[in-house]
Design a protein around this motif. Structure first.
Motif, PDB file in Angstrom:
ATOM      1  N   THR A  73      84.039 -32.301  28.593  1.00  0.00           N
ATOM      2  CA  THR A  73      85.516 -32.656  28.242  1.00  0.00           C
ATOM      3  C   THR A  73      85.797 -32.420  26.938  1.00  0.00           C
ATOM      4  OG1 THR A  73      85.131 -34.159  30.176  1.00  0.00           O
ATOM      5  CG2 THR A  73      87.155 -34.366  28.914  1.00  0.00           C
ATOM      6  N   VAL A  74      86.690 -31.508  26.707  1.00  0.00           N
ATOM      7  CA  VAL A  74      87.447 -31.329  25.507  1.00  0.00           C
ATOM      8  C   VAL A  74      88.623 -31.941  25.091  1.00  0.00           C
ATOM      9  CG1 VAL A  74      87.940 -29.504  23.818  1.00  0.00           C
ATOM     10  CG2 VAL A  74      86.210 -29.061  25.318  1.00  0.00           C
ATOM     11  N   THR A  75      88.775 -32.574  24.188  1.00  0.00           N
ATOM     12  CA  THR A  75      90.206 -33.078  23.740  1.00  0.00           C
ATOM     13  C   THR A  75      90.702 -32.538  22.458  1.00  0.00           C
ATOM     14  OG1 THR A  75      89.381 -35.370  24.524  1.00  0.00           O
ATOM     15  CG2 THR A  75      91.424 -35.407  23.084  1.00  0.00           C
ATOM     16  N   LEU A  76      91.870 -31.907  22.598  1.00  0.00           N
ATOM     17  CA  LEU A  76      92.162 -30.991  21.548  1.00  0.00           C
ATOM     18  C   LEU A  76      93.032 -31.958  20.455  1.00  0.00           C
ATOM     19  CD1 LEU A  76      93.994 -28.069  23.433  1.00  0.00           C
ATOM     20  CD2 LEU A  76      91.381 -28.306  22.304  1.00  0.00           C
ATOM     21  N   THR A 104      93.787 -32.634  33.559  1.00  0.00           N
ATOM     22  CA  THR A 104      94.699 -34.175  33.413  1.00  0.00           C
ATOM     23  C   THR A 104      93.567 -35.367  33.398  1.00  0.00           C
ATOM     24  OG1 THR A 104      94.850 -34.525  35.726  1.00  0.00           O
ATOM     25  CG2 THR A 104      96.663 -33.546  34.846  1.00  0.00           C
ATOM     26  N   GLY A 105      93.834 -36.048  32.895  1.00  0.00           N
ATOM     27  CA  GLY A 105      92.926 -37.282  32.705  1.00  0.00           C
ATOM     28  C   GLY A 105      92.437 -37.584  31.284  1.00  0.00           C
ATOM     29  N   SER A 106      91.126 -37.915  31.109  1.00  0.00           N
ATOM     30  CA  SER A 106      90.788 -38.251  29.601  1.00  0.00           C
ATOM     31  C   SER A 106      90.637 -37.328  28.669  1.00  0.00           C
ATOM     32  CB  SER A 106      89.620 -39.067  29.791  1.00  0.00           C
ATOM     33  OG  SER A 106      88.423 -38.316  30.314  1.00  0.00           O
ATOM     34  N   GLY A 107      90.564 -36.045  29.291  1.00  0.00           N
ATOM     35  CA  GLY A 107      90.791 -34.737  28.113  1.00  0.00           C
ATOM     36  C   GLY A 107      91.631 -33.842  28.394  1.00  0.00           C
ATOM     37  N   ASP A 108      91.588 -32.894  27.604  1.00  0.00           N
ATOM     38  CA  ASP A 108      92.682 -31.768  27.770  1.00  0.00           C
ATOM     39  C   ASP A 108      91.875 -30.570  28.592  1.00  0.00           C
ATOM     40  OD1 ASP A 108      94.768 -33.043  26.477  1.00  0.00           O
ATOM     41  OD2 ASP A 108      93.448 -32.370  24.759  1.00  0.00           O
ATOM     42  N   PHE A 109      90.638 -30.306  28.281  1.00  0.00           N
ATOM     43  CA  PHE A 109      89.846 -29.130  28.932  1.00  0.00           C
ATOM     44  C   PHE A 109      88.727 -29.718  29.546  1.00  0.00           C
ATOM     45  CE2 PHE A 109      93.050 -27.091  26.621  1.00  0.00           C
ATOM     46  CZ  PHE A 109      93.389 -25.828  27.460  1.00  0.00           C
ATOM     47  N   MET A 110      88.393 -29.034  30.621  1.00  0.00           N
ATOM     48  CA  MET A 110      86.907 -29.128  31.231  1.00  0.00           C
ATOM     49  C   MET A 110      86.312 -27.740  31.184  1.00  0.00           C
ATOM     50  SD  MET A 110      84.474 -31.170  32.716  1.00  0.00           S
ATOM     51  CE  MET A 110      85.477 -32.530  33.160  1.00  0.00           C
ATOM     52  N   LEU A 111      85.252 -27.819  30.549  1.00  0.00           N
ATOM     53  CA  LEU A 111      84.169 -26.517  30.437  1.00  0.00           C
ATOM     54  C   LEU A 111      83.118 -26.685  31.123  1.00  0.00           C
ATOM     55  CD1 LEU A 111      84.454 -26.113  26.255  1.00  0.00           C
ATOM     56  CD2 LEU A 111      85.758 -25.196  28.191  1.00  0.00           C
ATOM     57  N   LYS A 112      82.713 -25.596  32.000  1.00  0.00           N
ATOM     58  CA  LYS A 112      81.147 -25.438  32.320  1.00  0.00           C
ATOM     59  C   LYS A 112      80.403 -24.708  31.580  1.00  0.00           C
ATOM     60  CE  LYS A 112      78.129 -24.870  36.391  1.00  0.00           C
ATOM     61  NZ  LYS A 112      78.284 -24.342  37.962  1.00  0.00           N
TER      62      LYS A 112
END
Length: 156
Positions: A73-76, A104-112
């Motif tokens: 999870t990445v937050t910008l 949406t949610g606790s971060g801005d992006f989800m990476l695999k």
């Protein structure tokens, strides 16, 4: 082309091709009940319209030496358009990032992210991901095991 314009034969074609993209046109035509020429025309139409985007070989990641999978999870640092665009541009240059989702949610992006091992993953995070100026914070979940990883879409 929207899903509403796909007929039953198109749906069947998509189901079969998602399961086995290497199927011959002759076998595909038998399975959907058309002769080879119209079958090929339908497949070409679906490709031209962008319904079928590409064909891929599914590779066993462990057999090629990629033993660690993670979700990150990445937050910008902000939510302005240029911040997001810059982040996405940079993340697209990192081959170990195999998926990037704006969420949406606790971060801005989800990476695999897929990597050789934990130390390789750590180096990637320290030297690439966390060095992206727009990244404020990251949170990692290591995937211990996967029980379903389907690439087949459930065509309604």
């Amino acid at each position: 082309m929207s899903i509403n314009k796909l007929d039953q034969t198109d749906h069947k074609l998509l189901e079969i091709l998602q399961q086995n993209a290497k199927i011959t046109n002759a076998q595909l035509s038998k399975e959907i009940g058309l002769s080879p020429a119209p079958t090929l025309e339908r497949v070409k139409k679906l490709e031209t319209l962008g319904v079928i985007q590409s064909y891929h070989a599914q590779v066993d990641r462990e057999k090629v030496g990629l033993g660690v999978s993670t979700f990150v999870t990445v937050t910008l640092t902000g939510h302005k358009k240029q911040v997001t665009e810059s982040f996405v541009k940079q993340i697209n240059q990192i081959p170990e990032v195999i998926e990037c989702h704006h969420v949406t949610g606790s971060g801005d992006f989800m990476l695999k992210i897929i990597s050789k091992d934990i130390s390789t993953y750590q180096k990637l995070m320290l030297e690439k991901i966390n060095e992206i100026e727009e990244v404020a914070a990251t949170s990692t979940m290591v995937i211990l095991s996967s029980f379903k990883e389907s690439k087949v879409l459930p065509i309604p």
